[in-house]
Motif scaffolding. Structure first.
Motif, mmCIF file in Angstrom:
data_model
loop_
_atom_site.group_PDB
_atom_site.id
_atom_site.type_symbol
_atom_site.label_atom_id
_atom_site.label_comp_id
_atom_site.label_asym_id
_atom_site.label_seq_id
_atom_site.Cartn_x
_atom_site.Cartn_y
_atom_site.Cartn_z
ATOM 1 N N TRP A 55 -15.529 -16.012 5.845
ATOM 2 C CA TRP A 55 -14.325 -15.431 6.441
ATOM 3 C C TRP A 55 -14.568 -13.949 6.692
ATOM 4 C CZ3 TRP A 55 -10.605 -18.983 7.480
ATOM 5 C CH2 TRP A 55 -10.620 -20.166 6.730
ATOM 6 N N ARG A 56 -13.878 -13.412 7.687
ATOM 7 C CA ARG A 56 -13.867 -11.961 7.894
ATOM 8 C C ARG A 56 -12.600 -11.425 7.253
ATOM 9 N NH1 ARG A 56 -12.060 -8.218 11.841
ATOM 10 N NH2 ARG A 56 -11.294 -9.897 13.185
ATOM 11 N N HIS A 57 -12.764 -10.864 6.075
ATOM 12 C CA HIS A 57 -11.633 -10.355 5.310
ATOM 13 C C HIS A 57 -11.280 -8.958 5.796
ATOM 14 C CE1 HIS A 57 -12.124 -13.760 2.642
ATOM 15 N NE2 HIS A 57 -13.386 -13.444 2.453
ATOM 16 N N VAL A 58 -10.028 -8.776 6.178
ATOM 17 C CA VAL A 58 -9.532 -7.488 6.666
ATOM 18 C C VAL A 58 -8.460 -7.007 5.694
ATOM 19 C CG1 VAL A 58 -8.474 -6.230 8.572
ATOM 20 C CG2 VAL A 58 -9.967 -8.199 9.055
ATOM 21 N N GLY A 59 -8.805 -6.010 4.900
ATOM 22 C CA GLY A 59 -7.834 -5.447 3.973
ATOM 23 C C GLY A 59 -7.185 -4.222 4.576
ATOM 24 N N VAL A 60 -5.867 -4.151 4.484
ATOM 25 C CA VAL A 60 -5.139 -3.005 5.022
ATOM 26 C C VAL A 60 -4.549 -2.206 3.867
ATOM 27 C CG1 VAL A 60 -3.025 -4.383 5.348
ATOM 28 C CG2 VAL A 60 -3.321 -2.245 6.613
ATOM 29 N N ASP A 61 -4.668 -0.877 3.932
ATOM 30 C CA ASP A 61 -3.941 -0.003 3.017
ATOM 31 C C ASP A 61 -2.528 0.159 3.567
ATOM 32 O OD1 ASP A 61 -6.344 0.285 1.720
ATOM 33 O OD2 ASP A 61 -6.565 2.434 2.109
ATOM 34 N N LEU A 62 -1.538 -0.199 2.775
ATOM 35 C CA LEU A 62 -0.148 -0.071 3.215
ATOM 36 C C LEU A 62 0.202 1.390 3.515
ATOM 37 C CD1 LEU A 62 1.660 -2.522 0.774
ATOM 38 C CD2 LEU A 62 1.317 -2.821 3.234
ATOM 39 N N PRO A 63 1.203 1.613 4.360
ATOM 40 C CA PRO A 63 1.639 2.995 4.605
ATOM 41 C C PRO A 63 1.967 3.703 3.286
ATOM 42 C CG PRO A 63 2.733 1.485 6.111
ATOM 43 C CD PRO A 63 1.995 0.636 5.121
ATOM 44 N N GLY A 64 1.467 4.935 3.151
ATOM 45 C CA GLY A 64 1.693 5.686 1.920
ATOM 46 C C GLY A 64 0.743 5.326 0.807
ATOM 47 N N HIS A 65 -0.244 4.491 1.095
ATOM 48 C CA HIS A 65 -1.193 4.035 0.085
ATOM 49 C C HIS A 65 -2.625 4.271 0.581
ATOM 50 C CE1 HIS A 65 2.450 1.915 -1.072
ATOM 51 N NE2 HIS A 65 1.903 1.597 -2.221
ATOM 52 N N GLY A 66 -3.536 4.463 -0.369
ATOM 53 C CA GLY A 66 -4.944 4.563 -0.026
ATOM 54 C C GLY A 66 -5.193 5.606 1.048
ATOM 55 N N ARG A 67 -5.890 5.180 2.095
ATOM 56 C CA ARG A 67 -6.282 6.092 3.173
ATOM 57 C C ARG A 67 -5.401 5.950 4.413
ATOM 58 N NH1 ARG A 67 -12.718 5.162 3.345
ATOM 59 N NH2 ARG A 67 -12.561 6.652 5.093
ATOM 60 N N SER A 68 -4.305 5.202 4.299
ATOM 61 C CA SER A 68 -3.357 5.115 5.410
ATOM 62 C C SER A 68 -2.430 6.324 5.426
ATOM 63 C CB SER A 68 -2.515 3.828 5.307
ATOM 64 O OG SER A 68 -3.279 2.698 5.632
ATOM 65 N N GLY A 69 -1.788 6.527 6.570
ATOM 66 C CA GLY A 69 -0.825 7.611 6.676
ATOM 67 C C GLY A 69 0.429 7.319 5.868
ATOM 68 N N PRO A 70 1.317 8.300 5.741
ATOM 69 C CA PRO A 70 2.531 8.131 4.929
ATOM 70 C C PRO A 70 3.512 7.146 5.541
ATOM 71 C CG PRO A 70 2.602 10.205 6.123
ATOM 72 C CD PRO A 70 1.231 9.640 6.355
ATOM 73 N N LEU A 71 4.379 6.637 4.690
ATOM 74 C CA LEU A 71 5.506 5.813 5.141
ATOM 75 C C LEU A 71 6.654 6.752 5.500
ATOM 76 C CD1 LEU A 71 6.815 2.946 5.402
ATOM 77 C CD2 LEU A 71 7.630 3.266 3.054
#
Length: 269
Positions: free
Chosen positions: A37-53
């Protein structure tokens, strides 16, 4: 929203959505147990390296943003845990054609009663953050019981240490700007849940908190194509606490949903 993703492997795409204060790195152990499988993990907004919520953002808006990401990644299969599962449910409600398979760990239904002690813990975290506490101090408070969100990780010291390092990096901005309020005021009705078309597997630890075990039963009774799996000797974060135990069932459900989708997509001759 500026969303960061990390990928692992090759094959049909699966979108993975983590829990509160974590990031997509928490899935790596389970990904290695699920080749093909091609696993695509997303950092939620405000988490990890994603922008803020952004404050005031609704659950519907977050769900629509992640559904658009799933479409862009050709990921019609979604695995999610804890608060991530609430967003995954919203994706399947708001854009039912986008999602053909769901795996919901530690099921969180928008508007369901909170586990006792959760509100007090958020208030204590906000107060500690206002006093300038370090990420490590906030992580230690958040990971303490009750509520028993992280209690199951006490059996797995190496996992608990890794999670603590992830949580300690969390910015906690949503505690000061009220950004979580827009998500928490949403309600998933029985009619909403009954409209989910995706083949759904709900995974819950046998030692999870009562509100989440109740939510698992509600989903089984309400979502049309839903079955449940109880993981022995597992707490709230059952998917990452017991990757070796759940990998086979997760892989089987992904394969089933993918094959069903391929048949549905095949042209009629």
């Amino acid at each position: 929203m500026n969303l960061f993703t990390r990928t692992h492997g090759d094959g049909p795409a699966v979108l993975w959505i983590h829990g509160y204060t974590m990031d997509s790195s928490v899935w790596k152990e389970l990904w290695t147990l699920l080749p093909g499988w091609r696993h695509v993990g997303v950092d939620l907004p405000g988490h990890g390296r994603s922008g803020p919520l952004p404050p005031g953002t609704s659950l519907s808006a977050v769900g629509a943003e992640l559904a658009a990401l799933a479409r862009a990644e050709s990921a019609r299969l979604v695995v999610a845990e804890s608060i991530g599962s609430m967003i995954a449910l919203q994706m399947a409600i708001g854009d039912p054609e986008a999602i053909r398979g769901l795996i919901i760990g530690s099921p969180t239904i928008a508007g369901a009663p909170a586990e006792p002690g959760t509100g007090d813990r958020y208030r204590a975290l906000a107060a500690l953050a206002r006093f300038g506490a370090s990420g490590e101090q906030l992580a230690d408070l958040w990971m303490s019981s009750p509520p028993d969100i992280f209690r199951g990780t006490e059996r797995h010291p190496a996992l608990r240490a890794r999670l603590r390092s992830v949580v300690a990096r969390h910015a906690w901005k949503e505690l000061s700007d009220g950004a979580m309020y827009g998500l928490s005021r949403h309600v998933h009705t029985a009619q909403d849940l009954g409209g989910i078309r995706a083949a759904t597997l709900v995974v819950v630890g046998d030692e999870d908190m009562p509100t989440f075990r109740t939510s698992a039963e509600l989903l089984r009774a309400t979502v049309p194509r839903c079955r449940t799996l109880t993981v022995p000797a597992a707490g709230h974060l059952c998917l990452i606490e017991r990757p070796e135990t759940v990998a086979s069932a997760v892989g089987d459900h992904l394969l089933l949903a993918e094959r069903e989708g391929l048949r549905a997509d095949s042209p009629v001759l």
